[in-house]
Structures are given as structure tokens and as C-alpha cells.
Design an enzyme around this catalytic site. Structure first.
Site, short mmCIF file in Angstrom:
data_model
loop_
_atom_site.label_atom_id
_atom_site.label_comp_id
_atom_site.label_asym_id
_atom_site.label_seq_id
_atom_site.Cartn_x
_atom_site.Cartn_y
_atom_site.Cartn_z
N ARG A 103 -4.87 -2.45 12.26
CA ARG A 103 -6.04 -3.27 11.98
C ARG A 103 -6.16 -4.37 13.04
O ARG A 103 -5.24 -5.17 13.19
CB ARG A 103 -5.92 -3.88 10.60
CG ARG A 103 -7.26 -4.38 10.08
CD ARG A 103 -7.07 -5.36 8.98
NE ARG A 103 -6.61 -4.74 7.76
CZ ARG A 103 -7.25 -4.85 6.60
NH1 ARG A 103 -8.36 -5.52 6.52
NH2 ARG A 103 -6.75 -4.31 5.52
N THR A 107 -11.35 -8.36 14.47
CA THR A 107 -12.49 -7.67 13.84
C THR A 107 -12.12 -7.13 12.46
O THR A 107 -13.01 -6.79 11.67
CB THR A 107 -12.94 -6.47 14.69
OG1 THR A 107 -11.85 -5.52 14.73
CG2 THR A 107 -13.29 -6.87 16.11
N ASP A 199 4.46 -1.98 -1.24
CA ASP A 199 4.17 -1.40 0.07
C ASP A 199 4.86 -0.04 0.18
O ASP A 199 6.09 0.04 0.24
CB ASP A 199 4.66 -2.34 1.18
CG ASP A 199 4.22 -1.86 2.55
OD1 ASP A 199 3.51 -2.60 3.24
OD2 ASP A 199 4.58 -0.72 2.94
N ASP A 202 7.17 0.51 3.31
CA ASP A 202 8.45 -0.20 3.18
C ASP A 202 9.36 0.49 2.18
O ASP A 202 10.57 0.58 2.38
CB ASP A 202 8.23 -1.66 2.75
CG ASP A 202 7.78 -2.53 3.90
OD1 ASP A 202 7.91 -2.10 5.07
OD2 ASP A 202 7.29 -3.65 3.64
N1 URA Z 1 -0.70 -0.26 1.15
C1 URA Z 1 0.42 -0.20 0.39
O1 URA Z 1 1.46 0.29 0.84
N2 URA Z 1 0.38 -0.70 -0.87
C2 URA Z 1 -0.73 -1.24 -1.40
O2 URA Z 1 -0.70 -1.65 -2.57
C3 URA Z 1 -1.89 -1.31 -0.60
C4 URA Z 1 -1.84 -0.80 0.68
#
Ligand code: URA
Length: 208
Positions: A103, A107, A199, A202
Site C-alpha cells: 500500500r 495514496t 494478522d 504474522d
Molecule cells: N489482514 C489481516 O491479516 N487481518 C485482518 O484482520 C485484516 C487484514
């Protein structure tokens, strides 16, 4: 909202396990692979079949074999990688393309940094994988990129989706069928899905 939620009891059971904060990286990866395989079983239901002759030890018989398009699995880097092996278990002959997007901090738009695809995208059924469909920005951009490269038949497969993400992909790509194991409530102010699972990248790779 146009989205298919996979309600199979085994999928739903495993989604609960994978959400838990107690689930470590090894179990998370295994569960993600198992869920992907079960979802893959469901989303390949419409594969066309053709008759084929087979010689059994006793007689010749007519069996069925999968006809029609071949498959390409396209994970969105990096979390999408966690959904590749489950699909390859089912379809070992599938090719795998990779797309990486980041990202732009100014922008806030997704920018491609890596893209390597099979050459015959137009002739394949494409299954794009990304565990979390949050804002829908990267999924939509990845699908646009695939279409630019000739892809015509695209399915998007996610573990957990937010309604916001589904709406963006529906709006930008009404032709793309979306499959999820869970449709959650909403995004929080940081773009995380609630209740979600944190995430996904992760949790797959043990980073933080
Ligand atoms: N990406 C992720 O890994 N978890 C989320 O909750 C949103 C985006």
C-alpha cells in the site's frame, strides 16, 4: 452482497480453532491448510466431467474424468501462501502464480511489486487466495492485474471476510465468485476484521 459462505461443519469447527489466540503458528498453518482443502472440495463441485474408457483387471468400463479448464492458484503475498498447499493437495497439476502488492503510504492505493503468472492465464480457472478479505483493496487490485494479463474465469477464496471487503470486490468485479469460511461483522479503525483472527500473515509465519 454476493458471497458464498462455506457452512460445512468441519470448516466451521476449524475456523473456531484457528481464530483462538491460543493457536500457535504450527497449528495455525495446519488448520489453514485443512480448511483450504475442505473449501477447495466445495468450490470445485462444478468442474465438468467427461466419460473415459478404463480397463479394470476384469473388463473395460466407462469412468469419469475431469474435463475443461485447467487451474491456476494465485496467492496474494504473503498470507495467501498459506492457502496454496491445501489446493495443491486436491489439484496437484495446478500451476501457481504469485502476486505481491503493497500500500503506497501517500495514496493508500495498492501498488504491484511482484507478479509472476503462468503464460496461459486466459485458458485457466484462476483461484485467488488471501485469508483475510478486509478492505478489499488488495484483492480487487490483484484481480484487476490478473484481468489485464488475460484472466477471464476468477474465483476469490478467503478464510474470513468483512462485509466492506466483499462489497468492494462485488462492486469492482461482479463477475468474480467469492468463497469464504466466515463472514464477520466489520472492520475496526485499524483495518482489522472483527472478530477476525488478527494478522494472518504474522500468525502463519510467526512474525510480529
Ligand atoms: N489482514 C489481516 O491479516 N487481518 C485482518 O484482520 C485484516 C487484514
Amino acid at each position: 452482497m454476493n458471497v458464498n459462505v462455506m457452512t460445512h461443519p468441519l470448516i466451521q469447527h476449524k475456523v473456531t480453532l484457528i481464530r483462538s489466540v491460543e493457536t500457535g503458528a504450527k497449528d495455525f498453518r495446519e488448520l489453514l491448510e485443512e480448511i483450504t482443502l475442505l473449501m477447495g472440495y466445495e468450490i470445485t463441485r462444478d468442474f465438468p466431467l467427461e466419460d473415459v474408457e478404463v480397463q479394470t483387471p476384469l473388463v473395460k468400463a466407462i469412468g469419469k474424468q475431469i474435463a475443461g479448464k485447467k487451474v491456476a492458484v494465485v496467492p496474494i503475498l504473503r498470507a495467501g501462501l498459506g492457502m496454496v498447499n491445501g489446493l495443491l493437495e486436491l489439484m496437484p497439476m495446478a500451476k501457481v502464480g504469485h502476486v505481491g502488492l503493497y500500500r503506497d503510504p501517500e495514496t493508500l492505493k495498492p501498488v504491484e511489486y511482484y507478479c509472476k503468472m503462468p503464460t496461459d492465464l486466459a485458458e485457466r480457472r484462476i483461484i485467488v487466495t488471501d485469508p483475510m478479505l478486509a478492505t478489499g483493496g488488495s484483492a480487487s487490485a490483484a484481480i484487476s492485474l490478473l484481468k489485464e494479463k488475460g484472466a477471464k474465469d476468477i474465483q476469490l477464496m478467503c478464510l474470513v471476510a468483512a462485509p466492506e471487503g466483499v462489497e468492494v470486490v462485488n462492486r469492482d468485479h461482479p463477475d468474480v465468485r467469492i468463497y469464504v469460511a466466515a463472514l464477520d461483522e466489520k472492520l475496526n479503525e485499524h483495518g482489522y476484521i472483527l472478530p477476525g483472527l488478527g494478522d494472518a500473515g504474522d500468525r502463519i509465519f510467526g512474525t510480529k
